[in-house]
Write a protein that holds these residues in place. Structure first.
Motif, PDB file in Angstrom:
ATOM      1  N   PRO A 256      14.645  15.567   1.784  1.00  0.00           N
ATOM      2  CA  PRO A 256      16.002  13.899   1.839  1.00  0.00           C
ATOM      3  C   PRO A 256      14.839  12.557   2.183  1.00  0.00           C
ATOM      4  CG  PRO A 256      15.597  15.325   3.090  1.00  0.00           C
ATOM      5  CD  PRO A 256      14.838  16.320   2.375  1.00  0.00           C
ATOM      6  N   GLU A 257      14.004  13.253   2.788  1.00  0.00           N
ATOM      7  CA  GLU A 257      13.111  11.580   3.403  1.00  0.00           C
ATOM      8  C   GLU A 257      12.642  10.444   2.190  1.00  0.00           C
ATOM      9  OE1 GLU A 257      11.395  15.302   5.314  1.00  0.00           O
ATOM     10  OE2 GLU A 257      12.144  14.640   3.801  1.00  0.00           O
ATOM     11  N   ILE A 258      13.103  11.162   0.777  1.00  0.00           N
ATOM     12  CA  ILE A 258      12.730  10.110  -0.276  1.00  0.00           C
ATOM     13  C   ILE A 258      14.077   8.560  -0.088  1.00  0.00           C
ATOM     14  CG2 ILE A 258      13.094   9.651  -2.271  1.00  0.00           C
ATOM     15  CD1 ILE A 258      10.977  11.941  -3.191  1.00  0.00           C
ATOM     16  N   ALA A 259      15.226   9.434   0.637  1.00  0.00           N
ATOM     17  CA  ALA A 259      16.503   8.723   0.615  1.00  0.00           C
ATOM     18  C   ALA A 259      16.597   7.840   1.851  1.00  0.00           C
ATOM     19  CB  ALA A 259      17.697   9.798   0.768  1.00  0.00           C
TER      20      ALA A 259
ATOM     21  N   ALA B 235      17.214  -1.763   3.898  1.00  0.00           N
ATOM     22  CA  ALA B 235      17.768  -2.263   5.248  1.00  0.00           C
ATOM     23  C   ALA B 235      17.464  -3.105   5.115  1.00  0.00           C
ATOM     24  CB  ALA B 235      18.301  -1.375   6.205  1.00  0.00           C
ATOM     25  N   GLY B 236      15.918  -3.257   5.345  1.00  0.00           N
ATOM     26  CA  GLY B 236      14.572  -4.727   5.029  1.00  0.00           C
ATOM     27  C   GLY B 236      14.198  -4.813   6.839  1.00  0.00           C
ATOM     28  N   THR B 237      14.602  -3.351   7.416  1.00  0.00           N
ATOM     29  CA  THR B 237      14.562  -3.737   8.782  1.00  0.00           C
ATOM     30  C   THR B 237      13.902  -1.969   9.080  1.00  0.00           C
ATOM     31  OG1 THR B 237      14.044  -4.274  11.132  1.00  0.00           O
ATOM     32  CG2 THR B 237      16.097  -3.686   9.838  1.00  0.00           C
ATOM     33  N   GLY B 238      12.705  -1.425   9.976  1.00  0.00           N
ATOM     34  CA  GLY B 238      12.959  -0.357  10.920  1.00  0.00           C
ATOM     35  C   GLY B 238      11.664   0.617  10.312  1.00  0.00           C
ATOM     36  N   SER B 239      11.332   1.858  10.686  1.00  0.00           N
ATOM     37  CA  SER B 239      11.224   3.159  10.246  1.00  0.00           C
ATOM     38  C   SER B 239      11.557   3.581   9.849  1.00  0.00           C
ATOM     39  CB  SER B 239       9.738   3.321  11.264  1.00  0.00           C
ATOM     40  OG  SER B 239      10.350   3.125  12.803  1.00  0.00           O
ATOM     41  N   THR B 240      11.413   5.299   8.878  1.00  0.00           N
ATOM     42  CA  THR B 240      11.154   6.415   9.069  1.00  0.00           C
ATOM     43  C   THR B 240      10.095   7.124   9.415  1.00  0.00           C
ATOM     44  OG1 THR B 240      13.184   8.294   7.820  1.00  0.00           O
ATOM     45  CG2 THR B 240      11.930   6.201   6.725  1.00  0.00           C
TER      46      THR B 240
ATOM     47  N   ALA C 245       9.038   4.379  -7.826  1.00  0.00           N
ATOM     48  CA  ALA C 245       7.455   4.244  -6.605  1.00  0.00           C
ATOM     49  C   ALA C 245       7.997   5.325  -5.633  1.00  0.00           C
ATOM     50  CB  ALA C 245       7.622   1.963  -6.404  1.00  0.00           C
ATOM     51  N   LEU C 246       8.693   5.504  -4.963  1.00  0.00           N
ATOM     52  CA  LEU C 246       8.626   6.571  -3.890  1.00  0.00           C
ATOM     53  C   LEU C 246       8.668   8.030  -4.008  1.00  0.00           C
ATOM     54  CD1 LEU C 246      12.486   5.450  -1.290  1.00  0.00           C
ATOM     55  CD2 LEU C 246       9.522   5.088  -1.104  1.00  0.00           C
ATOM     56  N   LEU C 247       8.598   8.137  -5.137  1.00  0.00           N
ATOM     57  CA  LEU C 247       8.694   9.461  -5.912  1.00  0.00           C
ATOM     58  C   LEU C 247       6.861   9.756  -6.045  1.00  0.00           C
ATOM     59  CD1 LEU C 247      11.402   9.924  -8.488  1.00  0.00           C
ATOM     60  CD2 LEU C 247      11.275  10.545  -6.326  1.00  0.00           C
ATOM     61  N   ASN C 248       6.483   8.356  -6.685  1.00  0.00           N
ATOM     62  CA  ASN C 248       4.595   8.528  -6.558  1.00  0.00           C
ATOM     63  C   ASN C 248       4.275   8.622  -5.464  1.00  0.00           C
ATOM     64  OD1 ASN C 248       2.545   8.814  -8.636  1.00  0.00           O
ATOM     65  ND2 ASN C 248       2.189   6.102  -7.393  1.00  0.00           N
ATOM     66  N   GLY C 249       4.614   7.735  -4.761  1.00  0.00           N
ATOM     67  CA  GLY C 249       3.564   6.521  -3.714  1.00  0.00           C
ATOM     68  C   GLY C 249       4.428   8.294  -2.692  1.00  0.00           C
ATOM     69  N   LEU C 250       5.214   8.706  -2.376  1.00  0.00           N
ATOM     70  CA  LEU C 250       5.676   9.506  -1.008  1.00  0.00           C
ATOM     71  C   LEU C 250       5.343  10.886  -1.637  1.00  0.00           C
ATOM     72  CD1 LEU C 250       8.870   8.328   0.489  1.00  0.00           C
ATOM     73  CD2 LEU C 250       6.312   7.477   1.293  1.00  0.00           C
ATOM     74  N   GLY C 251       5.039  10.996  -3.041  1.00  0.00           N
ATOM     75  CA  GLY C 251       4.476  12.762  -3.520  1.00  0.00           C
ATOM     76  C   GLY C 251       2.919  12.435  -3.378  1.00  0.00           C
ATOM     77  N   ARG C 252       2.339  11.308  -3.495  1.00  0.00           N
ATOM     78  CA  ARG C 252       0.940  11.281  -3.280  1.00  0.00           C
ATOM     79  C   ARG C 252       0.576  11.954  -1.674  1.00  0.00           C
ATOM     80  NH1 ARG C 252      -2.488  10.387  -8.446  1.00  0.00           N
ATOM     81  NH2 ARG C 252      -0.872   9.682  -9.897  1.00  0.00           N
ATOM     82  N   PHE C 253       1.105  10.593  -1.277  1.00  0.00           N
ATOM     83  CA  PHE C 253       0.598  10.042   0.261  1.00  0.00           C
ATOM     84  C   PHE C 253       1.421  11.218   1.473  1.00  0.00           C
ATOM     85  CE2 PHE C 253       0.156   5.391  -0.228  1.00  0.00           C
ATOM     86  CZ  PHE C 253      -0.508   5.230  -0.708  1.00  0.00           C
ATOM     87  N   ALA C 254       2.595  11.865   0.870  1.00  0.00           N
ATOM     88  CA  ALA C 254       3.472  12.318   2.060  1.00  0.00           C
ATOM     89  C   ALA C 254       3.262  14.260   1.569  1.00  0.00           C
ATOM     90  CB  ALA C 254       3.928  11.978   2.632  1.00  0.00           C
ATOM     91  N   GLY C 255       3.396  14.017  -0.217  1.00  0.00           N
ATOM     92  CA  GLY C 255       3.428  15.830  -0.366  1.00  0.00           C
ATOM     93  C   GLY C 255       4.606  15.758  -0.674  1.00  0.00           C
ATOM     94  N   THR C 256       5.525  14.582  -0.539  1.00  0.00           N
ATOM     95  CA  THR C 256       7.456  14.792  -0.750  1.00  0.00           C
ATOM     96  C   THR C 256       8.004  15.325  -2.674  1.00  0.00           C
ATOM     97  OG1 THR C 256       7.890  12.026  -1.418  1.00  0.00           O
ATOM     98  CG2 THR C 256       7.984  12.964   1.052  1.00  0.00           C
ATOM     99  N   THR C 257       8.699  15.984  -2.083  1.00  0.00           N
ATOM    100  CA  THR C 257       8.615  16.407  -4.152  1.00  0.00           C
ATOM    101  C   THR C 257      10.070  15.630  -4.446  1.00  0.00           C
ATOM    102  OG1 THR C 257      10.406  18.189  -3.159  1.00  0.00           O
ATOM    103  CG2 THR C 257       8.682  18.162  -3.526  1.00  0.00           C
TER     104      THR C 257
END
Length: 358
Positions: free
Chosen positions: A275-278, A286-291, A259-271
């Motif tokens: 490392p942003e995906i990890a 963690a169930g909390t926080g932000s990045t 889900a992150l590969l697809n979602g962040l690829g579309r929203f943020a251009g991540t490949t």
């Protein structure tokens, strides 16, 4: 046994309330990315570079089979893209012994990911692997004569596969992921089966339980089917369409990772290798926080409605979200505090382009 899934939940069009915070979720170790082709080569290039150079096999760069470039300057969804015109001379191939086979065959686990864009309904192979000098050993992701997108490994007469219920040949960019997980099944005489899953646009669309087979990985091909022939560069079922950001792992990606590969690829251009995906996965586990990703803060949220992998909202309005656990209603979002946002999907599972500020 083969199972198919709807491409979107009953959310269709509705309101989603997000609440930052919540209980921690059990995490899983990230898979190792063995091969990564970004496909950002300059126009006219006859090779495609493997971004992963630090593993035991080193870089597995691809080369055009017949000296015809697949790079014509067309944009991809994440930078550039390879454009194939149903010409086997454009196929990009790696021939070696071993390829990534040592890592894959030792575990039996497998994940392949690619961004695809096509309109053809003919026999088209987007991504494939094969053995050297063994004609009947190959695996591929592709379509065939009106049959929707599916995975396939040679060696079984009934040709079972995980197949998407409807095709994705609509000329839009789609994210496809194929995973294989070996498991013990007492009901199977051999005692071992493969659980194969096919995801499209971050969501599980098909699953099949099949007799275990070894994925042949001495060769790899983009834009056509590589088969083990006396001629090492022979390619079949040439692809008509585009590819972007292709990779292989030696373990299965979790639904949240897909889900992150697809979602962040579309929203943020991540490949695939960003490392942003990890970092986003760590926040979710963690169930909390932000990045911070792409200059925006993505936070863990609860109260989402939808299946795992669904996305919605708007980046510019800081309402974008990605459902990472549909059962728990959790994921990540740009929303802070408690916010109500609108998710807008069409029935094919392809998020409407007007909803995305990308």
């Amino acid at each position: 046994m083969t199972r198919s899934y709807p491409l979107s939940s009953d959310l269709a069009r509705g309101l989603v309330t997000l609440c930052v915070g919540g209980a921690a979720l059990a995490g899983t170790a990230s898979a190792e990315l063995l091969v990564h082709y970004r496909l950002d080569e300059s126009a006219g290039s006859l090779t495609a570079a493997d971004e992963i150079t630090s593993d035991d096999q080193g870089a597995q760069d691809l080369t055009s089979v017949g000296g015809v470039s697949a790079f014509v300057g067309n944009p991809g969804i994440l930078g550039g893209a390879a454009t194939f015109n149903n010409d086997q001379n454009q196929a990009l191939v790696w021939n070696a012994a071993p390829f990534i086979g040592e890592s894959l065959s030792s575990t039996g686990f497998w994940t392949m990911s690619a961004w695809i864009k096509y309109t053809s309904s003919d026999f088209d192979t987007m991504v494939s692997t094969g053995q050297n000098f063994n004609f009947d050993q190959y695996a591929f992701l592709g379509t065939g004569l009106g049959n929707p997108l599916a995975e396939y490994i040679s060696g079984q007469s009934d040709r079972p596969r995980a197949r998407k219920p409807t095709d994705s040949n609509d000329g839009l960019w789609h994210h496809a992921v194929w995973t294989i997980e070996p498991t013990t099944d007492p009901a199977v005489p051999q005692g071992q089966t493969d659980v194969r899953k096919l995801y499209v646009d971050g969501m599980l669309v098909a699953e099949a339980d099949l007799v275990q087979q070894v994925v042949p990985t001495e060769r790899i091909g983009l834009g056509g089917l590589v088969r083990g022939d006396a001629l090492p560069n022979q390619v079949a079922n040439a692809y008509e369409g585009e590819l972007d950001d292709v990779g292989f792992w030696d373990s299965i990606l979790t639904p949240a990772e897909v889900a992150l590969l697809n979602g962040l690829g579309r929203f943020a251009g991540t490949t695939l290798s960003d490392p942003e995906i990890a970092a986003a996965l760590d926040v979710f586990n963690a169930g909390t926080g932000s990045t911070s990703i792409g200059g925006k803060d993505w936070s863990f949220v609860t109260g989402l409605v939808g299946v795992t992998g669904e996305i919605g909202g708007d980046v510019a309005a800081d309402t974008a979200f990605i459902v990472l656990d549909g059962d728990a209603g959790t994921g990540i979002s740009l929303a802070s505090g408690t916010t109500t946002i609108t998710g807008d999907y069409d029935t094919s599972g392809q998020v409407e382009q007007g909803d995305l500020d990308i």
